[in-house]
Design an enzyme around this catalytic site. Structure first.
Site, PDB file in Angstrom:
ATOM      1  CG  ASP A   8      13.410 -25.009 -10.195  1.00 50.59           C
ATOM      2  OD1 ASP A   8      13.614 -23.792 -10.404  1.00 50.59           O
ATOM      3  OD2 ASP A   8      14.307 -25.781  -9.815  1.00 50.59           O
ATOM      4  CB  CYS A  65      15.988 -24.688 -12.597  1.00 51.24           C
ATOM      5  SG  CYS A  65      17.469 -25.347 -13.376  1.00 51.24           S
ATOM      6  CB  THR A  67      22.255 -24.011 -12.119  1.00 48.54           C
ATOM      7  OG1 THR A  67      21.559 -25.253 -12.281  1.00 48.54           O
ATOM      8  CG2 THR A  67      22.708 -23.850 -10.671  1.00 48.54           C
ATOM      9  CG  HIS A  98      26.565 -23.220 -35.376  1.00 51.08           C
ATOM     10  ND1 HIS A  98      27.913 -23.167 -35.138  1.00 51.08           N
ATOM     11  CD2 HIS A  98      26.299 -22.175 -36.205  1.00 51.08           C
ATOM     12  CE1 HIS A  98      28.444 -22.130 -35.791  1.00 51.08           C
ATOM     13  NE2 HIS A  98      27.478 -21.516 -36.442  1.00 51.08           N
ATOM     14  CG  HIS A 133      25.573 -25.703 -38.785  1.00 51.12           C
ATOM     15  ND1 HIS A 133      26.734 -25.913 -38.073  1.00 51.12           N
ATOM     16  CD2 HIS A 133      25.703 -24.498 -39.372  1.00 51.12           C
ATOM     17  CE1 HIS A 133      27.522 -24.870 -38.214  1.00 51.12           C
ATOM     18  NE2 HIS A 133      26.937 -24.000 -39.003  1.00 51.12           N
TER      19      HIS A 133
HETATM   20  C1  RB5 Z   1      16.806 -25.857  -6.695  1.00 51.07           C
HETATM   21  O1  RB5 Z   1      17.306 -25.540  -5.445  1.00 51.07           O
HETATM   22  C2  RB5 Z   1      17.948 -25.996  -7.691  1.00 51.07           C
HETATM   23  O2  RB5 Z   1      18.666 -27.152  -7.413  1.00 51.07           O
HETATM   24  C3  RB5 Z   1      17.417 -26.025  -9.097  1.00 51.07           C
HETATM   25  O3  RB5 Z   1      16.700 -24.855  -9.340  1.00 51.07           O
HETATM   26  C4  RB5 Z   1      18.441 -26.107 -10.196  1.00 51.07           C
HETATM   27  O4  RB5 Z   1      19.459 -25.184 -10.013  1.00 51.07           O
HETATM   28  C5  RB5 Z   1      18.960 -27.451 -10.487  1.00 51.07           C
HETATM   29  O5  RB5 Z   1      19.743 -27.664 -11.421  1.00 51.07           O
END
Ligand code: RB5
Length: 146
Positions: A8, A65, A67, A98, A133
């Site tokens: 994203d 993304c 996180t 694994h 595994h």
């Molecule tokens: C976008 O702002 C953010 O929420 C997305 O990139 C991600 O971290 C969501 O899990």
């Protein structure tokens, strides 16, 4: 090996780093975006990429993304997907050995480009150990198919 790559808006820069790693490894990959800095919704990228792994068109996906969490939650909704959220080298290796993870998720707001590149390299080049595994991974598939 064929890999599909997506992010994203929160993962655009790290996605470009990973694309360079795949290029250097000689991996056949397709980058499906996103192409812009505008805000987009990570499920719109996670679901098509994960589906194209699940249907056999690609062997693996790398999803990024902010996180890595939104991508991993979304990808793991697709039957046949074992998405691993990874931000260190130990789990990058372990999840291939694994869990036979077929999707790697990382967060651009969590780690820097140097570590992300090494994680991608490690994950792509590490083989599943199978053995004991395999039984565990099979149980996940059995549960999905109930
Ligand atoms: C976008 O702002 C953010 O929420 C997305 O990139 C991600 O971290 C969501 O899990």
């Amino acid at each position: 090996m064929k890999i599909i790559l997506a992010s994203d808006h929160g993962g655009v820069n790290l996605r470009k780093e990973v694309a360079d790693v795949l290029y250097q490894l000689g991996v056949d990959y397709e980058d499906i975006g996103c192409d812009c800095e505008d805000s987009v919704d990570y499920p719109d990228y996670a679901f098509p990429a994960a589906e194209r792994v699940a249907n056999g068109e690609f062997d693996k996906a790398i999803l990024i993304c902010g996180t890595g969490i939104g991508m991993s939650i979304s990808a793991n909704k697709v039957k046949g997907i074992r998405a691993a959220l990874v931000h260190d080298l130990f789990t990058a290796k372990a999840t291939r050995e694994h869990n036979n993870s077929n999707v790697l998720c990382m967060g651009e707001r969590v780690i820097g480009p140097g570590l992300a590149r090494e994680i991608a390299r490690t994950w792509v080049t590490t083989e599943f150990e199978a053995g004991r595994h395999k039984t565990r991974v099979s149980k996940i598939a059995e549960y999905e198919n109930k």
